[in-house]
Design a protein around this motif. Structure first.
Motif, PDB file in Angstrom:
ATOM      1  N   ASN A  16      -5.118  -2.022 -29.304  1.00 57.11           N
ATOM      2  CA  ASN A  16      -6.809  -1.993 -28.680  1.00 57.11           C
ATOM      3  C   ASN A  16      -6.483  -2.270 -27.221  1.00 57.11           C
ATOM      4  OD1 ASN A  16      -7.982  -2.562 -31.622  1.00 57.11           O
ATOM      5  ND2 ASN A  16      -6.409  -4.325 -31.436  1.00 57.11           N
TER       6      ASN A  16
ATOM      7  N   GLU B 234      -6.116   7.863 -28.647  1.00 56.17           N
ATOM      8  CA  GLU B 234      -7.619   7.571 -29.166  1.00 56.17           C
ATOM      9  C   GLU B 234      -7.984   8.634 -30.255  1.00 56.17           C
ATOM     10  OE1 GLU B 234     -11.091   7.464 -26.562  1.00 56.17           O
ATOM     11  OE2 GLU B 234     -11.978   5.740 -27.793  1.00 56.17           O
TER      12      GLU B 234
ATOM     13  N   GLN C  34      -7.677   1.863 -30.095  1.00 57.99           N
ATOM     14  CA  GLN C  34      -9.087   1.840 -29.912  1.00 57.99           C
ATOM     15  C   GLN C  34      -9.393   1.092 -28.485  1.00 57.99           C
ATOM     16  OE1 GLN C  34     -10.643   0.105 -33.596  1.00 57.99           O
ATOM     17  NE2 GLN C  34     -10.415   2.013 -34.555  1.00 57.99           N
TER      18      GLN C  34
ATOM     19  N   ARG D  19     -16.259   2.078 -34.651  1.00 57.05           N
ATOM     20  CA  ARG D  19     -15.399   1.275 -34.568  1.00 57.05           C
ATOM     21  C   ARG D  19     -15.633  -0.090 -34.540  1.00 57.05           C
ATOM     22  NH1 ARG D  19     -13.465   4.329 -29.744  1.00 57.05           N
ATOM     23  NH2 ARG D  19     -15.850   5.022 -29.672  1.00 57.05           N
TER      24      ARG D  19
END
Lengths: 225, 225, 225, 225
Positions: free
Chosen positions: A99, A179, A185, B2
Motif C-alpha cells: 500500500n 496497481e 493499492q 478499494r
C-alpha cells in the motif's frame, strides 16, 4: 562541547525502559531478518502529524517519507537528486510494499504558503517556493475562488494536493503496472489536527470522509477524474 | 471499492481512544497556535527507526524529514525540486527550530546499496542509484578497504554519511550563520536497531558513543575535520 | 640497597592473606600436577587490560602471552628468537590448550603509534616501529581513509589487527591442522577500557559484538574473507 | 558457529558485576587520561603466575610483558621483530615507567625444557628450542653439575635466568643510562607456586630471599657479578 538535546536523551531513556524493553525481541528479529513494511506513507514533516503515532504502528510496519506538504512529484528520470522518488522506488521495487498512503493534514504550513500570493521567499534559494510550485496551478485556481473562505480554500488545496500526488504516483511506470495487477493499492488520508479525526479518501470519487461513512458512501459514487 | 488498509484503521482507532483522548487539549492548542517544534530531525524512511518512537516525543515536538538514508544534499539553489532542502529552509527560516539532528541507523538499506558495487538499478529511472550517489565518493573509499568486514564498512559509512550531511547543512548560508551565532545546533545520532542503543555524535571529534560515555570523552577531543 | 617497590610488596601481602589463603590447595595441586590451562590468551602489555582480571580467571586457567598490541606474527621458522611464536608452540604442542583468544582493547598505544605517520622512533633501535610494522599495510590503508575520525580509524585497526593475528595463527601448520580437526578454536575479543564492555568476534563474519548480541546475529552471517 | 568459551564469558560477567562495577570511575579515568603504570613486569606465560594476581594490582599499575620463561633477550637492533624489546622500549621511552621487575617462578616449563638434553623440538620450527637457547650456556653449565638434584638445578637456572635478563636489560642503552641516573630501577623476583611465597632479588648480591629477610641480609652483602 555542544550537548545533545536533553529532551531527546530523556525521551530516549523512556523509550529504552518502556517500549524497547517490551519489544526487544521484535527489534532483534527486525534487525536480523530485515524490514518488511506493509505500507509506504508519504506524510508531512509537520510535528503534529506523525504517521506512526496516528496509525499506532510499531517498528517494521510503515516505511515513511516525510517532506513539506506530503507531496509526490511526477516521474522525472532526469538524473537529478529526487529524495521522494528514490524512496518510492525503494519501497515499491525493493521492499514490495502493498500500500501507498498519501497522508495530508489540516493547517499545513506548506499548503498555506502555496496559497499566499504575497509569500516572500524564506531565503534567496527559495527552496520552499520551488517545492510548493508542484501545486502551483491548483493553488492559483483555488485561491482565485473568492467565494470560499480562506479556511475552505486551504482544506480544499490540502485535499486536491493529495489527489494530485496520487496521480503523480501513477506516472511511475512500475506503480501504475503493479496497481493494475492488483499488487499495489494507492490511498489518500487527511488528518484533522484539531479534532484528531482521520478522513480517508474514497478511491472511486476522490472524496474524503470519516471511515465510518465510507462504506455507505461508496454505493452511489463515481470514479474520480 | 478499494478499502483503506484495515490495519491502519484499527491503529487509528487505538490512537483515538488512547493517545488522542489523553492529549486532546494539546492537539487543540497545537492546531490553534500552530506548531513550534524544538528540533528538526532528518531521519531515514526505514520502518524500524521512527524518530518520534525512539525519542518518545509527542505532537508538536519534532519537525521530521524522512528520506532514504537520512541524507542532506549540499545547498544547490538551482530552481529544481529539493524536498529535503525545502524542509530545512522551512524548519530553520519559518519555524526557527533550535536543533537539527541527523539521525542514522544500523542496517540501513540505502547505505547497503551504496556499498554494493554490483547493485543493479531498481528501475530504469534509477532514483535510488542517483540519490545514494550523494555518498558515492565516501562509499567507494570505504568499500575499497578490504580489511574491514562488510558489517564494519556499513557501520562506517552510516556514520561518515551523518557527518557528511552535517557538513552539507553548513553549506546552507543561514544554517551556517545561525550556528555561528549560537542560535542553532547541529547534532548527529545513530540508532542500533538490533540492540536499541542510541549513539550520539561528539560534536568536536565526530565520534559516536553512548550518551553516558559522551561527557567524559569530551575532555581530550579535537575538532572533526 | 635498592628496595623492591613498596607498592608491590604490599600488594603481595594482600595476595598472601587473601586470595592465596583461599586457594592454597589449588596452588599446591597446580604445583604438583603441573598446569593444564584451557586457553591461550594473546593480550597487550597495557596496564588496563589484564586478561585474568577481565575474565576473572584463577591460577591454572589462562596461559598468557603479552606483547605490545597483542599481535601474532606470521609463522617464520628462521631460527631467530620469536617470543610469541615460542609461546604459541608451547601452548599448543606441549600444553594442548583448547582455545586461543587474541584479545585486543581500545585506546591501544601500539595501534595508535602504527597509525601515526609522523611517529618518531622511540630509540635508535626502533623496536616499536619494527614490531608495529606487522600491521603496516593495514595501518596505511586505514589511515588513508580521511572520512573516518581518528577514533574510528583506531578502533578499526584494533579489530583488523585481531583478525590479522588470527590469520597469522593459521600459518602455523599445527594450529591449522588442529583447528581443522576441531581440537583447537581461535577467537577474537576486544575490550573497551572506557566502558568495560567486552566485544567478541563472530567467527564467521569477523564482526565484533557484545556477547549478548552474538547468538542472534549469527543467523545471516557469511564467512570473513 | 563457534562459540566464545563459556567459561570466559561467565568470568567476564563476574568482572562486570564485581570489579568493574567497583572501579568504573578508575577505568573511565584511565581511558581518558591514558595509562601511567609505575612498573614494567616481564613475567612468564605460565597460567599459575599472573603478576596482577600475585601483586594484587589494579588497572593502570603494571605494564606486563609475558613470554615463555620471562626472559629479556640482549639488545639487538637488527631490524627483526622483537616482541619483548619493543615492549621494553615502549615502557621505558614512552611510558617512563620507574621500575622493571623480571618475575620468574618455580616449576617453569620453559626452564625445564632448557635443562633437558633430550628435549625434542615441539614442532619442526622449534621456536621453543631457539627461544630457550637464550639461556643455553647457563643451562649447560648447570645441567653438568651432577651434585645438585634436578629440582635444585631447575631452581638454580630459574634464578640465573632472572639475573641474565637483568644483565640483558642493561645492554639497552637507555635502560643503562636511566638506571645510572637513578630514574629507573631493575628488580628480580621469583614466585614459588607451591607455597605462594615471593622471593625478591637482593640487588647487590643477586641472592633471592623472602622480603622479610631482605633488610637484614643486605648488611653483609657484596655486589653480584
Amino acid at each position: 562541547m555542544r550537548q545533545f538535546p536533553e529532551r531527546l536523551l530523556n525521551g530516549y531513556n523512556n523509550f529504552m525502559s518502556g517500549r524497547y524493553a517490551d519489544e526487544r525481541d521484535r527489534y532483534r528479529t527486525l534487525a536480523e531478518a530485515g524490514q518488511s513494511p506493509h505500507t509506504l506513507v508519504v506524510a508531512c514533516c509537520d510535528s503534529r502529524a506523525a504517521p506512526e503515532t496516528i496509525f499506532d504502528c510499531g517498528p517494521g510496519e510503515l516505511f515513511v517519507v516525510r517532506n513539506v506538504a506530503n507531496m509526490v512529484p511526477p516521474y522525472e528520470p532526469d538524473n537529478q537528486y529526487h529524495a521522494t522518488s528514490a524512496a518510492i522506488e525503494f519501497a515499491v521495487q525493493a521492499l514490495k510494499i502493498a500500500n501507498i498512503v498519501i497522508m495530508g493534514h489540516g493547517r499545513c504550513g506548506g499548503i498555506k504558503a502555496a496559497l499566499d500570493p504575497n509569500m516572500e521567499p524564506l531565503s534567496p534559494g527559495d527552496f520552499i517556493g520551488k517545492w510548493m510550485s508542484l501545486v502551483r496551478p491548483a493553488a492559483d485556481q483555488i485561491q482565485s475562488n473568492d467565494l470560499m473562505t480562506q479556511g475552505e480554500r486551504q482544506t480544499a488545496l490540502e485535499r486536491v494536493s493529495i489527489r494530485n500526488s496520487i496521480s503523480n504516483l501513477r506516472t511511475f511506470p512500475y506503480v501504475k503496472a503493479l496497481e493494475e495487477q492488483g499488487k499495489l493499492q494507492l490511498h489518500g488520508a487527511w488528518f484533522d489536527i484539531s479534532t484528531g479525526e482521520l478522513w480517508v479518501m474514497d478511491a472511486m470519487t476522490g472524496d474524503f470522509m470519516r471511515p465510518s461513512d465510507l462504506a455507505t458512501a461508496a454505493a452511489d459514487s463515481e470514479p474520480a477524474a
